[in-house]
Design an enzyme around this catalytic site. Structure first.
Site, PDB file in Angstrom:
ATOM      1  N   CYS A   1     -38.623  24.468  20.598  1.00 48.39           N
ATOM      2  CA  CYS A   1     -39.838  23.726  21.110  1.00 48.39           C
ATOM      3  C   CYS A   1     -40.935  23.982  20.355  1.00 48.39           C
ATOM      4  CB  CYS A   1     -40.083  24.214  22.570  1.00 48.39           C
ATOM      5  SG  CYS A   1     -38.583  24.245  23.738  1.00 48.39           S
TER       6      CYS A   1
ATOM      7  N   GLY B   1     -25.682  28.746   6.625  1.00 48.21           N
ATOM      8  CA  GLY B   1     -25.438  30.089   6.189  1.00 48.21           C
ATOM      9  C   GLY B   1     -26.454  30.694   5.713  1.00 48.21           C
TER      10      GLY B   1
ATOM     11  N   ARG C   1     -41.020  20.091  24.445  1.00 46.74           N
ATOM     12  CA  ARG C   1     -39.877  20.613  24.870  1.00 46.74           C
ATOM     13  C   ARG C   1     -38.766  19.712  23.946  1.00 46.74           C
ATOM     14  NH1 ARG C   1     -36.119  21.225  30.316  1.00 46.74           N
ATOM     15  NH2 ARG C   1     -34.739  22.859  29.433  1.00 46.74           N
TER      16      ARG C   1
ATOM     17  N   ASN D   1     -40.548  29.025  22.987  1.00 45.99           N
ATOM     18  CA  ASN D   1     -39.922  28.211  21.622  1.00 45.99           C
ATOM     19  C   ASN D   1     -38.710  29.128  21.271  1.00 45.99           C
ATOM     20  OD1 ASN D   1     -39.248  26.750  19.338  1.00 45.99           O
ATOM     21  ND2 ASN D   1     -40.864  28.058  18.334  1.00 45.99           N
TER      22      ASN D   1
ATOM     23  N   ILE E   1     -30.921  23.882  26.366  1.00 51.20           N
ATOM     24  CA  ILE E   1     -30.174  24.730  27.502  1.00 51.20           C
ATOM     25  C   ILE E   1     -31.038  24.286  29.012  1.00 51.20           C
ATOM     26  CG2 ILE E   1     -29.822  27.026  28.582  1.00 51.20           C
ATOM     27  CD1 ILE E   1     -29.647  28.086  25.744  1.00 51.20           C
TER      28      ILE E   1
END
EC number: 6.3.5.4
Length: 613
Positions: free
Chosen positions: A2, A357, A49, A74, A53
Site C-alpha cells: 500500500c 531471491g 490499498r 503498508n 489479505i
C-alpha cells in the site's frame, strides 16, 4: 502492499483535506484498489490499498476498537494469525492490519518485534497526541519524512512530500554518497530536508514537534557458532522452508521471479512445492544470446510452472527511464531496474505478489568480491599516499575488458575499510569524483562503524547494513509497485538473516565457491547445471548501447546548456568520459549510466507538474 501518508501540524493550523488527498493520490500506483483519507484538525492520514489479505475488509485508515488509535499500514505481517491468537482483543476484521495495531496498542515496540514480514506504517494516538512510525527490520519497505518547526509529514515515497517543501534543493551529502555508492544511505536522501526512517527503527513525534528514535532490531553482528556442514545445510533449508511458507500467505495469487540463477531457482522450486504446484514464474532478457532466459525456462520446466519470458528492447529501455525514475524517487542505479519493472508489469496480468531471491548474496557471500576480502583488507593497510597513486596508475593501464580489476582499483582509493568495502559498488573512485566535482566536492556522510570480526564478515555486515536496503530493496519495491505488484524476498526473513550471522564462514565461502550452503540446499532439489553455473545476473548490453543511439541521447542530455551535469560537474571531465567510451578506448558504461541517471532524476524532480505515471 500500500501507500501511506500523514501530516501532524505543530502550529495549530488544520491539515488541508485537499492537499492531503493530493499527497495520497500521488501514491495511487501503490494501492489502486482503494483510497481514503482522514483529518482531525492538525492531524491527517491517507492510505492507498493494494488488497492482498482480507481483500473485502480492513479498509484504512483503521481505528482501534476503543477509538484511541488509528493506523495506516503498508506491508504484510505474515504471522498475523499466530500473533492474533496471543492477544485478548476484540478483533473486527480478518486481516493483518488490525493485528499490527493491536500489537502496538498492547505492547508497543515489543509487540511489533513479534511480527514477521515487511512493513512501514504510522499510528496516531489520539489520547497521548503522538505519532508512531515503524519500519521493518531489513528496510524492505520504504518510509520517508520531513520535520520542520511547523509540521511533520511522512509518506511511503518521497514524491508525496515534495509539495510540502516549496522548493526542491539537492542534498549535497546525499549526492556525494550517490556518486560513491550508486545509492544514498539512510537517513539521507538526494533531496534536502527529506529523510528516510532507518530500518528496524521506531520514531515517535509529539504534538509539540519533539522527535525521538529508537531501534527495535539491528543487523546482527556475525557470531559464528560451532556446527557441522550437515547441520548448517539443515538449518538453512529449514529456515528457508519456513520463510517461503509464510511468504505465500495471501488471499490473491502469488508468483515468483525466475532468472535461472541459483537463488531465484531455489525460491521458485521451494515455493512451488509449498504451494502444491500451479506457480507462475517470470524471467527477463535483453535479446542477447548469453542471457539467462534459457536457464529460467529449463527450471520452469522442472517445476512445472506457468512461465513467461519478457524481452526488453533498447528503445523500450530508453523510453521507460523517465517514468521509472519518477517512481523510484532517485536515479535508476542499476540498468536491471527497468527489467524488474517490465517483469512486474507483465506479471500484474496474473498475480499481485511476486517472490524474489534478493538478499542471498549479501547474507551468504555470493559476490566475487567476497573472495578477495582478506587480501583487500591487507591492501587497505598501505598508506593512502602510496595506495592511491598505485591504484590510479594500474587502472589507466588496464585493458578495457578487465572490468573487475578496475572495480578493485577504485575501491583501493577509499578512505579506510568501511569506505573501501562500500566502494566496490562505486562508479567513480575518490580521485575520479574529485576530478568530476572539482575542489568544492561535497563531503561524504560518515561510514557506519564496523564490528571487530574478520574482513569477510565485515564486508557482509556492511552490505546488509546499507547496500541491501538503500539500493536493491528500494529498487524491488519501487519498480514492482510502479506496476501495482508486491515483491517479497524470502531470504530476508529476519530469522534467515540471524541464522546467517551464526553460520561459520566456511559454509558461506569455500575456496572460490560463494553461497556454499545455499548451493548445498539447492542441490537437494535442482540439478548441477543450475546450482553450479557461474553467476551472471542481468546482462544489459550498456557498453554497446552507449556507443549507439542511447549514447547520443546521453551526450545531448549531459552536455546541454542548463543541464544538471553542466551545473554540478566539470564539463571537460564529462566530455572525456563520453568521448573515450564512444571511441571504444575505454568502457565507461556504469559511469555514464550514473551521470545520465542523475540528469534524468533532476529533470523529474524539477518539473513535478509533468505526469510520470
Amino acid at each position: 502492499m500500500c501507500g501511506v501518508v500523514g501530516v501532524v501540524r505543530f502550529d495549530g493550523a488544520p491539515v488541508d483535506p485537499e492537499a492531503l488527498a493530493a499527497m495520497t493520490q500521488t501514491l495511487r500506483h501503490r494501492g489502486p484498489d482503494d483510497l481514503r483519507t482522514w483529518t482531525d484538525g492538525s492531524v491527517g492520514l491517507g492510505h492507498t490499498r493494494l488488497s492482498i489479505i482480507d481483500v473485502a475488509g480492513s479498509a484504512q485508515p483503521l481505528w482501534s476498537a476503543d477509538r484511541s488509535q488509528v493506523i495506516v499500514f503498508n506491508g504484510e505481517a505474515f504471522n498475523y494469525r499466530e500473533v492474533r491468537a496471543a492477544y485478548d482483543y476484540p478483533f473486527r476484521t480478518q486481516g493483518d492490519t488490525e493485528v499490527v495495531l493491536a500489537a502496538h496498542l498492547r505492547e508497543g515496540e515489543r509487540g511489533i518485534a513479534r511480527l514477521r514480514g515487511q512493513f512501514a506504517f504510522g499510528v496516531w494516538d489520539t489520547r497521548a497526541r503522538e505519532l508512531h512510525l515503524y519500519r521493518d527490520r531489513l528496510g524492505v519497505l520504504p518510509l520517508y519524512y520531513v520535520h520542520t518547526p511547523a509540521f511533520f509529514a511522512f509518506a511511503s515515497e518521497l514524491k508525496a512530500l515534495l509539495p510540502l517543501l516549496g522548493s526542491v534543493r539537492v542534498d549535497q551529502q546525499g549526492l556525494a554518497a550517490y556518486l560513491a555508492q550508486r545509492a544514498v544511505p539512510a537517513p539521507l536522501t538526494l533531496v534536502e530536508g527529506v529523510r528516510k526512517v532507518l530500518p528496524g527503527h521506531h520514531l515517535t513525534v509529539t504534538a509539540n514537534g519533539r522527535l525521538t528514535a529508537s531501534r527495535y532490531w539491528s543487523v546482527p553482528v556475525p557470531e559464528p557458532r560451532p556446527m557441522t556442514d550437515a547441520e548448517a545445510v539443515a538449518l538453512t533449508r529449514a529456515a528457508l522452508d519456513a520463510s517461503i511458507g509464510e511468504s505465500l500467505v495471501a488471499d490473491v495469487p502469488v508468483g515468483s521471479l525466475l532468472s535461472g540463477g541459483v537463488d531465484s531457482s531455489l525460491i521458485a522450486t521451494l515455493a512451488s512445492r509449498a504451494a502444491g504446484g500451479g506457480l507462475r514464474t517470470y524471467a527477463a532478457g535483453f535479446g542477447q544470446p548469453d542471457d539467462e532466459t534459457s536457464h529460467a525456462e529449463f527450471v520452469a520446466g522442472l517445476i512445472g510452472s506457468d512461465h513467461t519470458t519478457v524481452v526488453v528492447r533498447p528503445k523500450e529501455f530508453s523510453d521507460l527511464i523517465p517514468k521509472l525514475t519518477w517512481h523510484r524517487d532517485a536515479p535508476l542505479s542499476e540498468p536491471a531496474d527497468v527489467a524488474v519493472h517490465r517483469l512486474a508489469a507483465t506479471a500484474r496480468h496474473d498475480v499481485k505478489v511476486l517472490l524474489s531471491g534478493e538478499g542471498s548474496d549479501e547474507l551468504f557471500a555470493g559476490y566475487p568480491k567476497y573472495r578477495l576480502a582478506t587480501a583487500f583488507d591487507l591492501a587497505l593497510r598501505l598508506p593512502a599516499g602510496l595506495r592511491t597513486p598505485l591504484a590510479g596508475t594500474a587502472r589507466r593501464w588496464l585493458p578495457e575488458r578487465a572490468h573487475r580489476a578496475g572495480v578493485l582499483t577504485r575501491a583501493l582509493e577509499a578512505d579506510g575499510r568501511a569506505d573501501g568495502y562500500a566502494a566496490w559498488f562505486s562508479p567513480f573512485s575518490r580521485t575520479e569524483r574529485g576530478a568530476l566535482t572539482g575542489a568544492d566536492a561535497p563531503s561524504m556522510p560518515p561510514s557506519p562503524p564496523l564490528p571487530d570480526v574478520p574482513p569477510l564478515e565485515q564486508m557482509l555486515y556492511l552490505d546488509q547494513h546499507s547496500w541491501l536496503s538503500d539500493n536493491l530493496l528500494e529498487r524491488g519495491d519501487r519498480m514492482c509497485l510502479a506496476a501495482s505488484v508486491e515483491l517479497r524476498p524470502p531470504f530476508l526473513d529476519h530469522r534467515v538473516v540471524e541464522l546467517a550471522a551464526q553460520l561459520p564462514a566456511r559454509v558461506k565461502l569455500r575456496g572460490r565457491t560463494g553461497k556454499w550452503v545455499v548451493k548445498q540446499v539447492a542441490s537437494e532439489v535442482l540439478p548441477d547445471r543450475i546450482v553450479h553455473r557461474p553467476k551472471s545476473g542481468f546482462k544489459v548490453p550498456l557498453d554497446r548501447w552507449f556507443r549507439g543511439d542511447f549514447g547520443a541521447e546521453a551526450h545531448d542530455r549531459l552536455t546541454a546548456p542548463g543541464s544538471f551535469a553542466r551545473e554540478m560537474f566539470d564539463a571537460a571531465a564529462v566530455a572525456r568520459l563520453l568521448g573515450e567510451h564512444r571511441s571504444g578506448r575505454r568502457n565507461h558504461d556504469i559511469r555514464l549510466w550514473t551521470l545520465l541517471g542523475l540528469e534524468i532524476w533532476h529533470d523529474v524532480v524539477a518539473t513535478p507538474s509533468v505526469s510520470r505515471s
